[in-house]
Scaffold this motif. Structure first.
Motif, PDB file in Angstrom:
ATOM      1  N   UNK A 100       8.164 -14.826  44.689  1.00 28.54           N
ATOM      2  CA  UNK A 100       8.969 -15.304  43.575  1.00 28.54           C
ATOM      3  C   UNK A 100       9.737 -14.156  42.919  1.00 28.54           C
ATOM      4  N   UNK A 101      10.692 -14.509  42.086  1.00 29.04           N
ATOM      5  CA  UNK A 101      11.437 -13.488  41.342  1.00 29.04           C
ATOM      6  C   UNK A 101      10.485 -12.726  40.415  1.00 29.04           C
ATOM      7  N   UNK A 102       9.527 -13.456  39.849  1.00 25.60           N
ATOM      8  CA  UNK A 102       8.537 -12.801  38.989  1.00 25.60           C
ATOM      9  C   UNK A 102       7.665 -11.841  39.791  1.00 25.60           C
ATOM     10  N   UNK A 103       7.330 -12.235  41.027  1.00 29.17           N
ATOM     11  CA  UNK A 103       6.536 -11.365  41.887  1.00 29.17           C
ATOM     12  C   UNK A 103       7.268 -10.071  42.204  1.00 29.17           C
ATOM     13  N   UNK A 104       8.569 -10.165  42.466  1.00 29.19           N
ATOM     14  CA  UNK A 104       9.374  -8.964  42.716  1.00 29.19           C
ATOM     15  C   UNK A 104       9.451  -8.093  41.463  1.00 29.19           C
ATOM     16  N   UNK A 105       9.543  -8.725  40.312  1.00 29.11           N
ATOM     17  CA  UNK A 105       9.592  -7.966  39.053  1.00 29.11           C
ATOM     18  C   UNK A 105       8.313  -7.161  38.877  1.00 29.11           C
ATOM     19  N   UNK A 106       7.161  -7.744  39.235  1.00 30.76           N
ATOM     20  CA  UNK A 106       5.892  -7.031  39.132  1.00 30.76           C
ATOM     21  C   UNK A 106       5.834  -5.866  40.118  1.00 30.76           C
ATOM     22  N   UNK A 107       6.396  -6.072  41.300  1.00 29.22           N
ATOM     23  CA  UNK A 107       6.406  -5.008  42.309  1.00 29.22           C
ATOM     24  C   UNK A 107       7.211  -3.805  41.831  1.00 29.22           C
ATOM     25  N   UNK A 108       8.317  -4.059  41.150  1.00 28.15           N
ATOM     26  CA  UNK A 108       9.259  -2.992  40.825  1.00 28.15           C
ATOM     27  C   UNK A 108       9.230  -2.576  39.357  1.00 28.15           C
ATOM     28  N   UNK A 109       8.360  -3.189  38.573  1.00 31.35           N
ATOM     29  CA  UNK A 109       8.253  -2.795  37.174  1.00 31.35           C
ATOM     30  C   UNK A 109       9.465  -3.166  36.357  1.00 31.35           C
ATOM     31  N   UNK A 110      10.015  -4.349  36.603  1.00 33.86           N
ATOM     32  CA  UNK A 110      11.188  -4.813  35.875  1.00 33.86           C
ATOM     33  C   UNK A 110      10.905  -6.192  35.299  1.00 33.86           C
ATOM     34  N   UNK A 125      15.735  -8.989  37.759  1.00 32.23           N
ATOM     35  CA  UNK A 125      15.573  -9.136  39.204  1.00 32.23           C
ATOM     36  C   UNK A 125      16.394 -10.310  39.719  1.00 32.23           C
ATOM     37  N   UNK A 126      16.388 -11.418  39.007  1.00 34.29           N
ATOM     38  CA  UNK A 126      17.158 -12.594  39.422  1.00 34.29           C
ATOM     39  C   UNK A 126      18.643 -12.277  39.488  1.00 34.29           C
ATOM     40  N   UNK A 127      19.124 -11.512  38.531  1.00 38.38           N
ATOM     41  CA  UNK A 127      20.543 -11.151  38.510  1.00 38.38           C
ATOM     42  C   UNK A 127      20.901 -10.271  39.708  1.00 38.38           C
ATOM     43  N   UNK A 128      20.022  -9.316  40.032  1.00 38.96           N
ATOM     44  CA  UNK A 128      20.281  -8.428  41.172  1.00 38.96           C
ATOM     45  C   UNK A 128      20.189  -9.195  42.490  1.00 38.96           C
ATOM     46  N   UNK A 129      19.259 -10.131  42.580  1.00 34.88           N
ATOM     47  CA  UNK A 129      19.137 -10.939  43.799  1.00 34.88           C
ATOM     48  C   UNK A 129      20.395 -11.760  44.046  1.00 34.88           C
ATOM     49  N   UNK A 130      20.956 -12.315  43.001  1.00 32.90           N
ATOM     50  CA  UNK A 130      22.206 -13.073  43.139  1.00 32.90           C
ATOM     51  C   UNK A 130      23.323 -12.164  43.650  1.00 32.90           C
ATOM     52  N   UNK A 172      25.742 -10.727  50.990  1.00 36.43           N
ATOM     53  CA  UNK A 172      25.158 -11.190  52.254  1.00 36.43           C
ATOM     54  C   UNK A 172      24.026 -10.286  52.749  1.00 36.43           C
ATOM     55  N   UNK A 173      23.361  -9.595  51.817  1.00 36.95           N
ATOM     56  CA  UNK A 173      22.240  -8.748  52.201  1.00 36.95           C
ATOM     57  C   UNK A 173      20.935  -9.543  52.229  1.00 36.95           C
ATOM     58  N   UNK A 174      20.898 -10.633  51.478  1.00 38.82           N
ATOM     59  CA  UNK A 174      19.746 -11.541  51.480  1.00 38.82           C
ATOM     60  C   UNK A 174      20.254 -12.972  51.369  1.00 38.82           C
ATOM     61  N   UNK A 175      19.361 -13.914  51.623  1.00 39.28           N
ATOM     62  CA  UNK A 175      19.656 -15.328  51.389  1.00 39.28           C
ATOM     63  C   UNK A 175      18.524 -15.899  50.546  1.00 39.28           C
ATOM     64  N   UNK A 176      18.867 -16.538  49.446  1.00 44.19           N
ATOM     65  CA  UNK A 176      17.875 -17.097  48.550  1.00 44.19           C
ATOM     66  C   UNK A 176      17.619 -18.559  48.897  1.00 44.19           C
ATOM     67  N   UNK A 177      16.347 -18.908  49.039  1.00 44.58           N
ATOM     68  CA  UNK A 177      15.954 -20.274  49.358  1.00 44.58           C
ATOM     69  C   UNK A 177      14.818 -20.683  48.436  1.00 44.58           C
ATOM     70  N   UNK A 178      14.539 -21.964  48.364  1.00 41.25           N
ATOM     71  CA  UNK A 178      13.440 -22.448  47.537  1.00 41.25           C
ATOM     72  C   UNK A 178      12.104 -22.000  48.146  1.00 41.25           C
TER      73      UNK A 178
END
Length: 205
Positions: free
Chosen positions: A165-175, A180-185, A191-197
């Motif tokens: 999850x986006x929250x999980x990535x935030x915990x990994x990176x201390x943000x 994190x959601x903004x950077x993922x978008x 086209x470096x990643x694709x976001x899916x449910x």
């Protein structure tokens, strides 16, 4: 005992192996358990045979930063450092899955170190790894943009389809999840990643 997968096991002579089998204590814990908290002094060293742990530090303002993940066949560096030096653990250990393994009492570790020079060298090498890992994390936090840290983290993953999850990535990176959601978008637009449910597909190598 399934100890062959641990790096240090082949360094032990038969006498040391026999002693090791006598002093090890089995441990099991479900997903979501805390094995020790930041600031605790560990009395045993964990040898993880099955499952995954996350080691994280928490700052004064409740910010959380993941140091590393521990997987099957590995020995916890933070745990080892605390146990041998009788000093507070610098991180908290949380189970990311159901785990199994063994606990090796600190007194027994010191006995093995005294009786086996190769094992002693192995233990000291863990401290070197810890210092190197911590230095890299600190350098990333101080000097590397969060976007670049996230890309670096993605490139380290073995799987290209991550259930996180986006929250999980935030915990990994201390943000924060919002950042994190903004950077993922942004990375998806590049086209470096694709976001899916429920998962993220990594397109970068």
């Amino acid at each position: 005992m399934e100890l062959v997968g641990f790096d240090f096991y082949s360094m032990l002579d038969e006498k040391s192996k026999t002693y090791l089998h006598q002093v090890l204590k089995p441990i099991e814990a479900p997903k979501g358990s805390i094995l020790f908290f930041q600031g605790d002094i560990c009395e045993d060293i964990l040898l993880l045979s099955h499952g995954e742990l996350r080691l994280f530090i928490q700052g004064d303002e409740a910010d959380i930063l993941t140091l590393y993940h521990l997987n099957s066949g590995e020995q916890c560096i933070v745990n080892t450092s605390s146990a041998i030096s009788s000093s507070p653990a610098i991180a908290t250990a949380e189970t990311m899955s159901d785990i199994k393994g063994w606990l090796l009492p600190t007194k027994s570790v010191k006995t093995l170190m005294r009786d086996n020079d190769l094992y002693q060298d192995f233990i000291f090498s863990l401290f070197t790894i810890q210092l190197s890992s911590l230095a890299e994390i600190i350098e990333d936090i101080k000097f590397v943009r969060l976007e670049d840290r996230l890309i670096k983290w993605f490139k380290k993953q073995e799987e290209k389809k991550l259930k996180i999850t986006h929250e999980g990535l935030a915990l990994e990176l201390g943000s924060s999840r919002v950042v994190i959601s903004r950077i993922l978008k942004l990375l998806e637009q590049q086209n470096k990643i694709s976001l899916h449910r429920g998962y993220i597909k990594i397109n970068i190598m």
